[in-house]
Design a protein around this motif. Structure first.
Motif, PDB file in Angstrom:
ATOM      1  N   HIS A 120     -37.687  23.418  35.381  1.00  0.00           N
ATOM      2  CA  HIS A 120     -38.573  24.246  36.198  1.00  0.00           C
ATOM      3  C   HIS A 120     -38.895  25.567  35.509  1.00  0.00           C
ATOM      4  O   HIS A 120     -40.046  26.031  35.533  1.00  0.00           O
ATOM      5  N   LEU A 121     -37.899  26.197  34.904  1.00  0.00           N
ATOM      6  CA  LEU A 121     -38.157  27.446  34.198  1.00  0.00           C
ATOM      7  C   LEU A 121     -39.189  27.249  33.095  1.00  0.00           C
ATOM      8  O   LEU A 121     -40.078  28.100  32.898  1.00  0.00           O
ATOM      9  N   GLU A 122     -39.086  26.150  32.381  1.00  0.00           N
ATOM     10  CA  GLU A 122     -40.066  25.862  31.329  1.00  0.00           C
ATOM     11  C   GLU A 122     -41.452  25.666  31.915  1.00  0.00           C
ATOM     12  O   GLU A 122     -42.454  26.126  31.356  1.00  0.00           O
ATOM     13  N   MET A 123     -41.533  24.995  33.072  1.00  0.00           N
ATOM     14  CA  MET A 123     -42.835  24.730  33.685  1.00  0.00           C
ATOM     15  C   MET A 123     -43.547  26.028  34.067  1.00  0.00           C
ATOM     16  O   MET A 123     -44.766  26.158  33.914  1.00  0.00           O
ATOM     17  N   ILE A 124     -42.785  27.026  34.577  1.00  0.00           N
ATOM     18  CA  ILE A 124     -43.430  28.259  35.032  1.00  0.00           C
ATOM     19  C   ILE A 124     -43.476  29.327  33.941  1.00  0.00           C
ATOM     20  O   ILE A 124     -43.879  30.461  34.188  1.00  0.00           O
ATOM     21  N   GLY A 125     -43.041  28.968  32.721  1.00  0.00           N
ATOM     22  CA  GLY A 125     -43.180  29.876  31.594  1.00  0.00           C
ATOM     23  C   GLY A 125     -42.113  30.931  31.470  1.00  0.00           C
ATOM     24  O   GLY A 125     -42.306  31.940  30.786  1.00  0.00           O
ATOM     25  N   GLU A 126     -40.945  30.703  32.098  1.00  0.00           N
ATOM     26  CA  GLU A 126     -39.822  31.636  31.956  1.00  0.00           C
ATOM     27  C   GLU A 126     -38.969  31.165  30.784  1.00  0.00           C
ATOM     28  O   GLU A 126     -38.141  30.271  30.916  1.00  0.00           O
ATOM     29  N   THR A 127     -39.163  31.787  29.632  1.00  0.00           N
ATOM     30  CA  THR A 127     -38.561  31.293  28.387  1.00  0.00           C
ATOM     31  C   THR A 127     -37.394  32.140  27.882  1.00  0.00           C
ATOM     32  O   THR A 127     -36.799  31.814  26.851  1.00  0.00           O
ATOM     33  N   GLU A 128     -37.062  33.228  28.581  1.00  0.00           N
ATOM     34  CA  GLU A 128     -35.939  34.056  28.148  1.00  0.00           C
ATOM     35  C   GLU A 128     -34.628  33.270  28.279  1.00  0.00           C
ATOM     36  O   GLU A 128     -34.498  32.378  29.120  1.00  0.00           O
ATOM     37  N   PRO A 129     -33.627  33.602  27.459  1.00  0.00           N
ATOM     38  CA  PRO A 129     -32.323  32.927  27.593  1.00  0.00           C
ATOM     39  C   PRO A 129     -31.752  33.139  29.007  1.00  0.00           C
ATOM     40  O   PRO A 129     -31.985  34.180  29.633  1.00  0.00           O
ATOM     41  N   TRP A 130     -30.994  32.159  29.475  1.00  0.00           N
ATOM     42  CA  TRP A 130     -30.430  32.267  30.820  1.00  0.00           C
ATOM     43  C   TRP A 130     -29.056  31.624  30.863  1.00  0.00           C
ATOM     44  O   TRP A 130     -28.695  30.826  29.993  1.00  0.00           O
ATOM     45  N   GLU A 131     -28.289  31.998  31.894  1.00  0.00           N
ATOM     46  CA  GLU A 131     -26.958  31.424  32.093  1.00  0.00           C
ATOM     47  C   GLU A 131     -26.717  31.199  33.576  1.00  0.00           C
ATOM     48  O   GLU A 131     -27.147  32.003  34.414  1.00  0.00           O
ATOM     49  N   PRO A 132     -26.034  30.104  33.952  1.00  0.00           N
ATOM     50  CA  PRO A 132     -25.722  29.863  35.368  1.00  0.00           C
ATOM     51  C   PRO A 132     -24.563  30.750  35.823  1.00  0.00           C
ATOM     52  O   PRO A 132     -23.641  31.035  35.046  1.00  0.00           O
ATOM     53  N   LEU A 133     -24.620  31.188  37.080  1.00  0.00           N
ATOM     54  CA  LEU A 133     -23.575  32.045  37.637  1.00  0.00           C
ATOM     55  C   LEU A 133     -22.839  31.408  38.805  1.00  0.00           C
ATOM     56  O   LEU A 133     -21.642  31.644  38.979  1.00  0.00           O
ATOM     57  N   TRP A 134     -23.534  30.629  39.605  1.00  0.00           N
ATOM     58  CA  TRP A 134     -22.941  30.108  40.853  1.00  0.00           C
ATOM     59  C   TRP A 134     -23.769  28.929  41.320  1.00  0.00           C
ATOM     60  O   TRP A 134     -25.002  28.936  41.226  1.00  0.00           O
ATOM     61  N   ILE A 135     -23.094  27.894  41.812  1.00  0.00           N
ATOM     62  CA  ILE A 135     -23.772  26.687  42.315  1.00  0.00           C
ATOM     63  C   ILE A 135     -23.140  26.306  43.646  1.00  0.00           C
ATOM     64  O   ILE A 135     -21.913  26.307  43.790  1.00  0.00           O
ATOM     65  N   SER A 136     -23.971  25.981  44.621  1.00  0.00           N
ATOM     66  CA  SER A 136     -23.477  25.530  45.916  1.00  0.00           C
ATOM     67  C   SER A 136     -24.479  24.529  46.492  1.00  0.00           C
ATOM     68  O   SER A 136     -25.482  24.188  45.847  1.00  0.00           O
ATOM     69  N   ILE A 137     -24.216  24.062  47.700  1.00  0.00           N
ATOM     70  CA  ILE A 137     -25.114  23.101  48.352  1.00  0.00           C
ATOM     71  C   ILE A 137     -25.203  23.439  49.828  1.00  0.00           C
ATOM     72  O   ILE A 137     -24.268  24.029  50.409  1.00  0.00           O
ATOM     73  N   TYR A 138     -26.309  23.079  50.438  1.00  0.00           N
ATOM     74  CA  TYR A 138     -26.603  23.520  51.803  1.00  0.00           C
ATOM     75  C   TYR A 138     -27.418  22.451  52.503  1.00  0.00           C
ATOM     76  O   TYR A 138     -28.230  21.774  51.879  1.00  0.00           O
ATOM     77  N   ASN A 139     -27.183  22.286  53.811  1.00  0.00           N
ATOM     78  CA  ASN A 139     -28.132  21.524  54.618  1.00  0.00           C
ATOM     79  C   ASN A 139     -28.394  22.275  55.917  1.00  0.00           C
ATOM     80  O   ASN A 139     -27.531  22.990  56.431  1.00  0.00           O
ATOM     81  N   ALA A 140     -29.599  22.151  56.426  1.00  0.00           N
ATOM     82  CA  ALA A 140     -30.054  22.961  57.549  1.00  0.00           C
ATOM     83  C   ALA A 140     -29.410  22.508  58.859  1.00  0.00           C
ATOM     84  O   ALA A 140     -29.297  21.313  59.131  1.00  0.00           O
ATOM     85  N   LYS A 141     -29.034  23.496  59.663  1.00  0.00           N
ATOM     86  CA  LYS A 141     -28.447  23.237  60.975  1.00  0.00           C
ATOM     87  C   LYS A 141     -29.127  24.131  62.000  1.00  0.00           C
ATOM     88  O   LYS A 141     -29.368  25.317  61.739  1.00  0.00           O
ATOM     89  N   CYS A 142     -29.421  23.580  63.168  1.00  0.00           N
ATOM     90  CA  CYS A 142     -29.940  24.349  64.298  1.00  0.00           C
ATOM     91  C   CYS A 142     -28.927  24.209  65.428  1.00  0.00           C
ATOM     92  O   CYS A 142     -29.064  23.355  66.316  1.00  0.00           O
ATOM     93  N   LEU A 143     -27.882  25.027  65.390  1.00  0.00           N
ATOM     94  CA  LEU A 143     -26.748  24.879  66.299  1.00  0.00           C
ATOM     95  C   LEU A 143     -26.412  26.222  66.941  1.00  0.00           C
ATOM     96  O   LEU A 143     -26.527  27.279  66.303  1.00  0.00           O
ATOM     97  N   THR A 144     -25.956  26.179  68.173  1.00  0.00           N
ATOM     98  CA  THR A 144     -25.527  27.402  68.854  1.00  0.00           C
ATOM     99  C   THR A 144     -24.513  27.092  69.935  1.00  0.00           C
ATOM    100  O   THR A 144     -24.479  25.979  70.474  1.00  0.00           O
ATOM    101  N   LEU A 145     -23.678  28.059  70.231  1.00  0.00           N
ATOM    102  CA  LEU A 145     -22.869  27.998  71.441  1.00  0.00           C
ATOM    103  C   LEU A 145     -23.774  28.310  72.630  1.00  0.00           C
ATOM    104  O   LEU A 145     -24.675  29.147  72.509  1.00  0.00           O
ATOM    105  N   PRO A 146     -23.544  27.696  73.786  1.00  0.00           N
ATOM    106  CA  PRO A 146     -24.360  28.023  74.957  1.00  0.00           C
ATOM    107  C   PRO A 146     -24.120  29.438  75.460  1.00  0.00           C
ATOM    108  O   PRO A 146     -24.984  30.033  76.097  1.00  0.00           O
TER     109      PRO A 146
END
Length: 530
Positions: free
Chosen positions: A258-284
């Motif tokens: 994706h970085l290559e597609m949008i033309g972001e060519t500067e060197p980069w490094e990963p810092l943190w990875i996680s995963i998420y799924n959407a929830k629509c939940l509440t206490l009454p």
């Protein structure tokens, strides 16, 4: 009698806050400003890692400003007003959030969550004790207090709290101890969240790509953050194993593509990875006797529209002044019921918006995917379709049917009507750039956040004001831009009126004329005073 119930071994605190994330720490800082000492316990050893919640709304900046945490946030954060969405590589939407040169804060500021935690913690000062590496073990609710067993590195200790506030996240131990469950919908679509460090010259704005050539079939979101950090969220396929999806060998090639597609060519490094799924939940309900729930312990809303942390900070802003008044003996305990009424209403609105955004960002089935693609295709050429793909960023929610709405009346205007509904009872008090008696500019929002404020337009309140209500006189001379009289619904700059603003920056009532009797009556009728 064991140590958990022996009064000689119990530590007493007025307010115990379970959870030292941004909501719990902000609540502690707000209580400290109100003169109420609390104790915070947090299972982690310090501030969170990774960006987590990153978009801080204008309303949240105001709340953090009440405790003096706004200056470091604004200095460090990256403010933004606009966003763009792309279908494949074609831009299909550019949106601008309402903003003006006289505003105190940007509509949104990007900043990593751990900075919010740090600034809120600093703002507490000596007004609360924060215990890291401690977690709730058991909760025993009683008529006049709550008994909490806490696991610490040194063993178990017992705290007797007048009030317990659960800010301990989506897997809340307090919620589990009380046998409560969140209700609502959980979506299947998953997003991998990645922080990378890379220098860029791109402007600060929300960026989205639907079905980009870099990751066909996916949706990608990008936000710039401080410290040369990109926050990248991308959707994975339904058949992908979440455990495999977060492995660096699977994440980094997608990011690189994706970085290559949008033309972001500067060197980069990963810092943190996680995963998420959407929830629509509440206490009454967010109040259970002497236990309150706030933030993710009370509700889980999708990240789309950035309503999660922002709604949690609003929880803290709503609860702090009410708890403080009750603890000081200024209001009856019944006032605390309004916390749940107002904030559950706000959550249900946030969930409604969040569900719409989620169904667009992560379509739950083929029909939704088909409708989304049709909207994206049409949006390339038809401006009328583009609002359908607007992410609708978080904004403060009015408490339309709040028991604290004190009404409005009048002696002038057509049939006592107001020129605008913008500042009707239950609405967030509008911002305005004003001048003080020395001619120095200030924003009205800087006067909120502690006690009640009576905006007195064109004169002093007749009959005086009750204790705990501070007057703020507004005249054409102190309202040079005409923002205050227009936004608070007056018909002319010289019209006399009173507007009562709550400590959390919401309008309780407004009245034409300067007689303070209706204001006093409203405080009694709403149960704020007896």
């Amino acid at each position: 009698m064991n140590a958990a119930t022996d009064p000689a071994t119990e530590e007493h605190v007025p307010v115990l806050i379970a959870g030292g994330g941004p909501v719990g720490l902000t609540l502690a800082a707000l209580l400290a400003r109100q003169g109420v000492r609390s104790q915070v316990i947090e299972a982690d050893e310090g501030y969170c890692t990774g960006s987590r919640a990153i978009c801080i709304s204008r309303r949240s900046q105001e709340i953090l400003g009440w405790v003096g945490a706004d200056a470091p946030l604004v200095n460090k954060g990256l403010g933004w007003t606009a966003g763009r969405s792309h279908f494949r590589q074609a831009e299909v939407l550019r949106f601008e959030m309402p903003s003006e040169p006289t505003q105190r804060f940007a509509p949104m500021v990007n900043i990593q969550q751990f900075y919010i935690e740090e600034y809120a913690h600093r703002a507490i000062g000596d007004g609360a004790a924060v215990h890291w590496g401690e977690r709730v073990r058991t909760v025993q609710t009683r008529e006049h207090d709550v008994l909490v067993e806490i696991d610490t590195p040194q063993g178990t200790r017992t705290v007797r709290a007048d009030w317990l506030v659960a800010c301990d996240g989506g897997r809340s131990t307090v919620r589990e101890q009380l046998g409560l469950q969140l209700e609502g919908t959980q979506y299947e679509g998953r997003y991998v969240i990645v922080d990378i460090r890379q220098k860029t010259r791109r402007p600060v704005e929300r960026l989205a790509w639907f079905d980009p050539p870099s990751n066909p079939g996916s949706t990608i979101l990008m936000h710039r953050q401080p410290d040369d950090v990109w926050r990248i969220d991308y959707q994975i396929r339904d058949d992908e194993d979440p455990a495999e999806a977060v492995k660096p060998e699977n994440v980094l090639p997608r990011v690189r593509s994706h970085l290559e597609m949008i033309g972001e060519t500067e060197p980069w490094e990963p810092l943190w990875i996680s995963i998420y799924n959407a929830k629509c939940l509440t206490l009454p309900s967010y109040r259970h006797g002497r236990v309150f729930f706030a933030g993710d312990a009370a509700h889980l809303v999708p990240i789309f529209g950035v309503r999660g942390l922002n709604s949690g900070l609003d929880d803290a802003g709503n609860l702090a002044w009410k708890l403080a008044r009750v603890l000081r003996g200024e209001s009856p305990e019944a006032l605390l019921d309004s916390y749940s009424v107002e904030r559950v209403h706000a959550t249900r609105e946030n969930i409604a918006y969040g569900a719409k955004s989620t169904e667009f960002m992560a379509p739950p089935d083929f029909a939704f995917r088909l409708m989304r693609e049709a909207a994206l295709r049409l949006a390339q050429d038809d401006e009328a379709v583009r609002p359908l793909i607007n992410p609708r960023q978080s904004s403060a929610i009015g408490y339309t049917d709040s028991p604290l709405n004190g009404g409005e009346s009048g002696e002038s205007g057509p049939s006592g009507a107001w020129a605008s509904a913008l500042a009707a009872p239950g609405a967030p008090a509008p911002e305005a750039l004003s001048r003080d008696a020395q001619g120095q500019p200030f924003h009205l929002s800087t006067r909120f956040g502690h006690g009640f404020v009576a905006l007195a337009f064109n004169g002093a309140p007749l009959g005086g004001l009750p204790p705990g209500v501070q007057p703020l006189q507004i005249t054409p001379g102190t309202d040079p831009h005409g923002q205050a009289w227009r936004r608070y619904g007056l018909h002319s700059p010289g019209e006399p009126a009173l507007v009562l603003v709550r400590p959390d920056g919401y309008v309780l009532g407004r009245w034409h004329g300067l007689d303070s009797a209706p204001l006093r009556a409203a405080l009694q009728a709403t149960g704020v005073t007896e």
